[in-house]
Scaffold this motif. Sequence first.
Motif, PDB file in Angstrom:
ATOM      1  N   ARG A 147      57.712  56.626  19.254  1.00  9.29           N
ATOM      2  CA  ARG A 147      57.184  56.987  20.568  1.00  9.29           C
ATOM      3  C   ARG A 147      58.318  57.315  21.540  1.00  9.29           C
ATOM      4  O   ARG A 147      58.224  58.242  22.346  1.00  9.29           O
ATOM      5  CB  ARG A 147      56.321  55.832  21.100  1.00  9.29           C
ATOM      6  CG  ARG A 147      55.564  56.165  22.358  1.00  9.29           C
ATOM      7  CD  ARG A 147      54.503  55.144  22.709  1.00  9.29           C
ATOM      8  NE  ARG A 147      55.041  53.817  22.937  1.00  9.29           N
ATOM      9  CZ  ARG A 147      54.901  52.817  22.083  1.00  9.29           C
ATOM     10  NH1 ARG A 147      54.268  53.004  20.938  1.00  9.29           N
ATOM     11  NH2 ARG A 147      55.410  51.631  22.343  1.00  9.29           N
ATOM     12  N   GLU A 161      47.164  55.923  23.801  1.00  8.68           N
ATOM     13  CA  GLU A 161      47.745  56.330  22.523  1.00  8.68           C
ATOM     14  C   GLU A 161      47.504  55.239  21.479  1.00  8.68           C
ATOM     15  O   GLU A 161      47.303  54.075  21.801  1.00  8.68           O
ATOM     16  CB  GLU A 161      49.247  56.565  22.674  1.00  8.68           C
ATOM     17  CG  GLU A 161      49.996  55.332  23.134  1.00  8.68           C
ATOM     18  CD  GLU A 161      51.441  55.630  23.499  1.00  8.68           C
ATOM     19  OE1 GLU A 161      51.954  56.669  23.074  1.00  8.68           O
ATOM     20  OE2 GLU A 161      52.042  54.809  24.218  1.00  8.68           O
ATOM     21  N   ARG A 170      54.821  59.357  14.067  1.00  4.06           N
ATOM     22  CA  ARG A 170      54.052  58.823  15.188  1.00  4.06           C
ATOM     23  C   ARG A 170      52.573  59.095  14.943  1.00  4.06           C
ATOM     24  O   ARG A 170      52.204  60.172  14.478  1.00  4.06           O
ATOM     25  CB  ARG A 170      54.500  59.495  16.487  1.00  4.06           C
ATOM     26  CG  ARG A 170      53.662  59.149  17.711  1.00  4.06           C
ATOM     27  CD  ARG A 170      54.248  59.812  18.956  1.00  4.06           C
ATOM     28  NE  ARG A 170      53.304  59.746  20.063  1.00  4.06           N
ATOM     29  CZ  ARG A 170      52.380  60.672  20.334  1.00  4.06           C
ATOM     30  NH1 ARG A 170      52.286  61.745  19.563  1.00  4.06           N
ATOM     31  NH2 ARG A 170      51.561  60.545  21.366  1.00  4.06           N
TER      32      ARG A 170
END
Length: 643
Positions: free
Chosen positions: A32, A148, A187
């Motif tokens: 991230r 997220e 990710r």
Amino acid sequence: MVKKCITEERTIMLHFFTDPYKDELIYSAISRYHYYTGNIDFKDTLEEIFDKRSIIPSLEIGSNIEALAENIGGKYTADYIINNHTIYPFYSPFLPKKRQKQILKEIKFQNGKGIYAKIGIIAGSICRKEYIYYCPFCAKENIERYGEAFIHREHQLQGVFLCYKHEIELKKYPISKMDVSRLEYIRLDAKSLDLKDFSIDKSKYQDKLLKIAKDAYYLLNQDFNNISKEKTSENYKNLLYERGLTTSSGRVKQRELYEEFINFYGKEFLELMESSIDIEDEFNWLKVATRDEERTVHPIRHLLLINFLQGDISKFFKYINYQYNPFGKAPWPCLNRVADHYKKKVVRTINITQDYKTRVPVGTFICSCGFVYSRKGPDKTEQDKFKIGRIKSFGFTWENKLKALLSNRKYGVREISRIMSCDCKTVIKYANSLGLVSSINTEIKVCEVEQKSRELSTTVENNYKNDVIDFINSNERCTRQQLRNNLKKEYIWLYRHDKPWLKNNLPESIPRGKRNKSENNRVDWKTRDNEYLKLIKEKNEIMLRLAVPVRITKSSIGKSTGLLAALEKNIDKLPNTEKYLSEIIESVEEFQLRRCKLIINNKIKEEKNIKLWEIQRQAGIRSEVFVKLKKTLIDYINMEVNL
């Protein structure tokens, strides 16, 4: 998205870092960070975080954590990151103390090369995961809360198939490490996550799989830095002893443990967890976990064992320093009736042995007053603590009390025996050793007691001698060994008390050579050969039908039929039996082939796909050995399938 910034304290510190969320892998936080910094080259990210461009990202654990912690600064330390944002705590309690220190040092200061091998992720792996896994519910909650999704460390554990929180099966993220550069951090992208299908598949092993997932999560979130393989193994021994699965000396009863363990889980579930057990294998994982402190066993298998022994994992670790004692915790009561502390719990010394016949524990309790007593265990009720099996020593307190009673010259032997809680003979015996027999005020004289004792001994002696003579007369051709085996008590008594008589009346000793010749004349070996042959044929058929195959050897056949001694000592007199044994006895390779063929037959019967690697794993055969069997197995598969 929540993004926390950390103020620069020194020139090399990062200007900001995306703080890892609870249960997030540090790998995920770094991926991230790379995304939000806008770096294009992952080498730039590696240099900013680790001061090196050559670090190879590691999903589960990581490396050079000390450099990472220093560059991030703030509240983060290397230990904090390792304990809260890697899967190391999942393995830690089951690693030897020495190896723990070595691995932690390498995680903190080195490049991570070889760590997976040392921790057991490679050689000891089961249910390996080639992909990143996620829970759809967790991912959706993370997106709603943080904007997220991130990689949860509990979802990446080998052998964990369900989310402990939502009780649903984990899903594979479509991108794996094999699909990207070895320097790249993956990710979780919301666009690639499957969040639509929330159907919950309740398999028949749902409860067991969920228990494993919850226990694994518990391991990740506890501070077990002071727990190691040594302590874990010791606790296993205590629990096994408590369940009667070890001897008092600590030797594990492996056969009994295996049978109870299989009954608890079932073979099918253990196969699902890639944790099947070959009881004939000296190094199967269950034996290694319960007796060897150097070898390591996968944490999932430890969780299976803990659940079997304790049920509650938190209870297992809470009492990990607890030492099981079949007679309870110290202190124990002193049962010396004449002591001021009679029945008070003042005894702190105990020696535990094992009864040679029943194998139950025997506790010998030693009090500071000199009183020593023993009893068989384990204690099942509180009242058991106040029972005496045998008094081994009365001690000085008891003897001083006896001296005082004898010195009064007021008490008879029966009164003294009542007060001292012993029989009359014991009083006389100790009075005699103390030189105070004359102080006993009683009409029963010592000489009379001794005379009665002699009369009783004479009666016993005459009876035993008559028994020996009668046996010899009734068994004209008996040997000394046969006499001794049939009259053990009489033989040993006469041996101790009148050895000359016994020696003169025993049957004539026959030299070994003549004895064997004589035995040949008495035993119909032809008939015995046919009887043994029939028994062994029946046993061989039974052993070939066992669900868990057992290698056919002279030893296994002999032990199961009770004929091992005859097969080892007299096989030359049993030609038919010897010939049949030579036909059925299996070499190691033949036994391995039979195991594999049984697995193949089951798969054909169940109409399942046959894969050689699955056969190898289920049969528990090493790769270098399995190579030699492949051609034979392929031919066998082709033949069976085409039938």
